[in-house]
Design a protein around this motif. Structure first.
Motif, PDB file in Angstrom:
ATOM      1  N   UNK A 273      30.201  44.419  41.684  1.00 28.08           N
ATOM      2  CA  UNK A 273      31.026  44.506  42.797  1.00 28.08           C
ATOM      3  C   UNK A 273      32.565  44.362  42.664  1.00 28.08           C
ATOM      4  N   UNK A 274      33.470  44.344  43.586  1.00 28.23           N
ATOM      5  CA  UNK A 274      34.893  44.192  43.350  1.00 28.23           C
ATOM      6  C   UNK A 274      35.089  43.155  42.811  1.00 28.23           C
ATOM      7  N   UNK A 275      34.537  41.925  43.004  1.00 24.58           N
ATOM      8  CA  UNK A 275      34.876  40.689  42.231  1.00 24.58           C
ATOM      9  C   UNK A 275      35.287  40.980  40.603  1.00 24.58           C
ATOM     10  N   UNK A 276      34.271  41.762  40.075  1.00 25.59           N
ATOM     11  CA  UNK A 276      34.445  42.000  38.660  1.00 25.59           C
ATOM     12  C   UNK A 276      35.305  43.428  38.273  1.00 25.59           C
ATOM     13  N   UNK A 277      35.033  44.320  39.077  1.00 22.07           N
ATOM     14  CA  UNK A 277      35.722  45.633  38.902  1.00 22.07           C
ATOM     15  C   UNK A 277      37.220  45.641  39.187  1.00 22.07           C
ATOM     16  N   UNK A 278      37.704  44.707  40.182  1.00 19.11           N
ATOM     17  CA  UNK A 278      39.138  44.814  40.616  1.00 19.11           C
ATOM     18  C   UNK A 278      39.554  43.315  40.266  1.00 19.11           C
ATOM     19  N   UNK A 279      39.304  42.879  39.248  1.00 17.96           N
ATOM     20  CA  UNK A 279      39.666  41.521  38.780  1.00 17.96           C
ATOM     21  C   UNK A 279      41.275  41.290  38.816  1.00 17.96           C
ATOM     22  N   UNK A 280      41.895  42.600  38.368  1.00 17.91           N
ATOM     23  CA  UNK A 280      43.450  42.236  38.075  1.00 17.91           C
ATOM     24  C   UNK A 280      44.054  42.196  39.320  1.00 17.91           C
ATOM     25  N   UNK A 281      43.479  43.051  40.404  1.00 14.13           N
ATOM     26  CA  UNK A 281      44.447  42.871  41.840  1.00 14.13           C
ATOM     27  C   UNK A 281      43.891  41.523  42.541  1.00 14.13           C
ATOM     28  N   UNK A 282      42.718  40.982  42.400  1.00 18.25           N
ATOM     29  CA  UNK A 282      42.339  39.943  43.133  1.00 18.25           C
ATOM     30  C   UNK A 282      42.856  38.565  42.357  1.00 18.25           C
ATOM     31  N   UNK A 283      42.838  38.625  40.987  1.00 16.74           N
ATOM     32  CA  UNK A 283      43.342  37.658  40.188  1.00 16.74           C
ATOM     33  C   UNK A 283      44.841  37.422  40.461  1.00 16.74           C
ATOM     34  N   UNK A 284      45.788  38.503  40.701  1.00 20.50           N
ATOM     35  CA  UNK A 284      46.899  38.316  41.120  1.00 20.50           C
ATOM     36  C   UNK A 284      47.232  37.831  42.774  1.00 20.50           C
ATOM     37  N   UNK A 285      46.293  38.227  43.546  1.00 13.69           N
ATOM     38  CA  UNK A 285      46.219  37.858  45.231  1.00 13.69           C
ATOM     39  C   UNK A 285      46.001  36.355  44.933  1.00 13.69           C
ATOM     40  N   UNK A 286      44.998  36.122  44.163  1.00 14.20           N
ATOM     41  CA  UNK A 286      44.709  34.706  44.050  1.00 14.20           C
ATOM     42  C   UNK A 286      45.531  33.802  43.685  1.00 14.20           C
ATOM     43  N   UNK A 287      46.538  34.037  42.590  1.00 12.34           N
ATOM     44  CA  UNK A 287      47.559  33.476  42.202  1.00 12.34           C
ATOM     45  C   UNK A 287      48.512  33.210  43.036  1.00 12.34           C
ATOM     46  N   UNK A 288      49.147  34.314  43.683  1.00  9.61           N
ATOM     47  CA  UNK A 288      50.240  34.302  44.813  1.00  9.61           C
ATOM     48  C   UNK A 288      49.676  33.701  45.973  1.00  9.61           C
ATOM     49  N   UNK A 289      48.791  33.930  46.653  1.00  6.25           N
ATOM     50  CA  UNK A 289      48.431  33.307  47.837  1.00  6.25           C
ATOM     51  C   UNK A 289      47.668  32.093  47.819  1.00  6.25           C
ATOM     52  N   UNK A 290      46.593  31.778  47.034  1.00  4.86           N
ATOM     53  CA  UNK A 290      45.968  30.690  46.925  1.00  4.86           C
ATOM     54  C   UNK A 290      46.364  29.613  46.139  1.00  4.86           C
ATOM     55  N   UNK A 291      46.769  30.202  44.711  1.00  8.15           N
ATOM     56  CA  UNK A 291      47.142  29.250  43.820  1.00  8.15           C
ATOM     57  C   UNK A 291      48.502  28.669  43.865  1.00  8.15           C
ATOM     58  N   UNK A 292      49.520  29.589  44.145  1.00  5.64           N
ATOM     59  CA  UNK A 292      50.954  29.300  43.916  1.00  5.64           C
ATOM     60  C   UNK A 292      51.299  28.951  45.329  1.00  5.64           C
TER      61      UNK A 292
END
Length: 299
Positions: free
Chosen positions: A63-82
């Protein structure tokens, strides 16, 4: 290609500022009960539990959780994390009026980051819209008295809020990049859940640092539990759902003007809690902010 502004898109982009105004008020209320990084982590952990029944399929292999980990890791950092960690951190040392004033620079950052990093052209209408919208925000924050603005001074919290605003601008622009796997892009819960999963990883690192380096404590009470449920359901799940859809429809440049409704709603909420009636400057400010939205969104 973004669609023309429609009433439904305008409603989608108005709901998040309303909920985010409530988030700023609640964040200030609980700032002595729970540390800021921990507050952000607990908020999104609850949101994760809410979203799981709607999108548990994302954990499947491939699924995209694993295949697009760079994109969602960045979105997660900017929107949820930071973004929210920095906002709650800002509310520790800065007043809500200063925090909302700094956040009112959002349209300017959106236009700058769009032009510098995403190759978008800034139009004259967008510049005029930004000026009108920010003038409306300043009018609210000064309560019709410009001397109040001149008397304000930047503190550490205001710097944190500038960083939060820049983070959110990058996040909003990245939302418009059509790089998401089909099964995630077509499912709002899955799209938000993958961001929350990665965001909680980043947030967990921030919490570990907060507890290791500082004297962190949580003062549990029913009001704190109620506050956590509110910031998880409203400003998190519902607001991000509406914002994500609205940005993809209208584009981040136009959407950023709606974010300037947040301090206006915050002022109205303060008036309601304090039993004060709205003043003439509230009406004028509302006209300026809406005018900025209308002008900037005209094709």
């Amino acid at each position: 290609m973004h669609s023309r502004m429609t009433p439904s898109t305008a409603i989608l982009l108005t709901i998040p500022p309303l909920l985010w105004a409530g988030n700023a008020v609640v964040g200030r209320i609980v700032h002595t009960w729970v540390p800021p990084m921990t507050l952000n982590f607990l908020r999104w952990a609850i949101a994760l539990v809410i979203l799981l029944p709607f999108a548990s399929f994302i954990f499947r292999r491939g699924s995209g959780l694993w295949t697009s980990w760079r994109r969602f890791g960045l979105l997660g950092l900017l929107g949820v994390g930071l973004y929210n960690s920095l906002q709650y951190l800002a509310l520790q040392s800065s007043t809500p009026i200063n925090v909302t004033l700094v956040a009112a620079s959002m349209p300017v950052w959106m236009l700058l980051i769009g032009a510098l990093f995403f190759h978008t052209r800034v139009t004259g209408k967008e510049i005029v819209g930004a000026i009108l919208s920010i003038a409306g925000v300043l009018l609210v924050l000064s309560r019709g008295d410009w001397h109040q603005l001149l008397a304000m001074r930047l503190v550490a919290g205001d710097i944190f809020m500038i960083l939060a605003t820049i983070s959110w601008s990058f996040y909003s622009w990245l939302l418009t990049q059509p790089k998401d796997p089909k099964e995630i892009r077509g499912n709002w819960a899955a799209f938000l859940l993958v961001q929350v999963i990665y965001g909680l990883m980043w947030s967990g690192v921030f919490v570990a640092g907060e507890w290791a380096l500082g004297d962190a404590k949580i003062f549990w009470s029913w009001p704190l539990v109620a506050a956590l449920l509110f910031v998880a359901v409203g400003p998190a799940v519902i607001a991000y759902r509406c914002w994500g859809t609205g940005v993809q429809r209208a584009g981040p440049g136009i959407a950023s003007f709606f974010s300037n409704l947040t301090p206006l709603f915050a002022a109205v909420m303060s008036s309601a809690f304090l039993g004060e009636l709205p003043h003439l400057y509230h009406v004028i400010a509302f006209g300026l902010i809406v005018g900025g939205i209308v002008i900037s969104s005209k094709r």
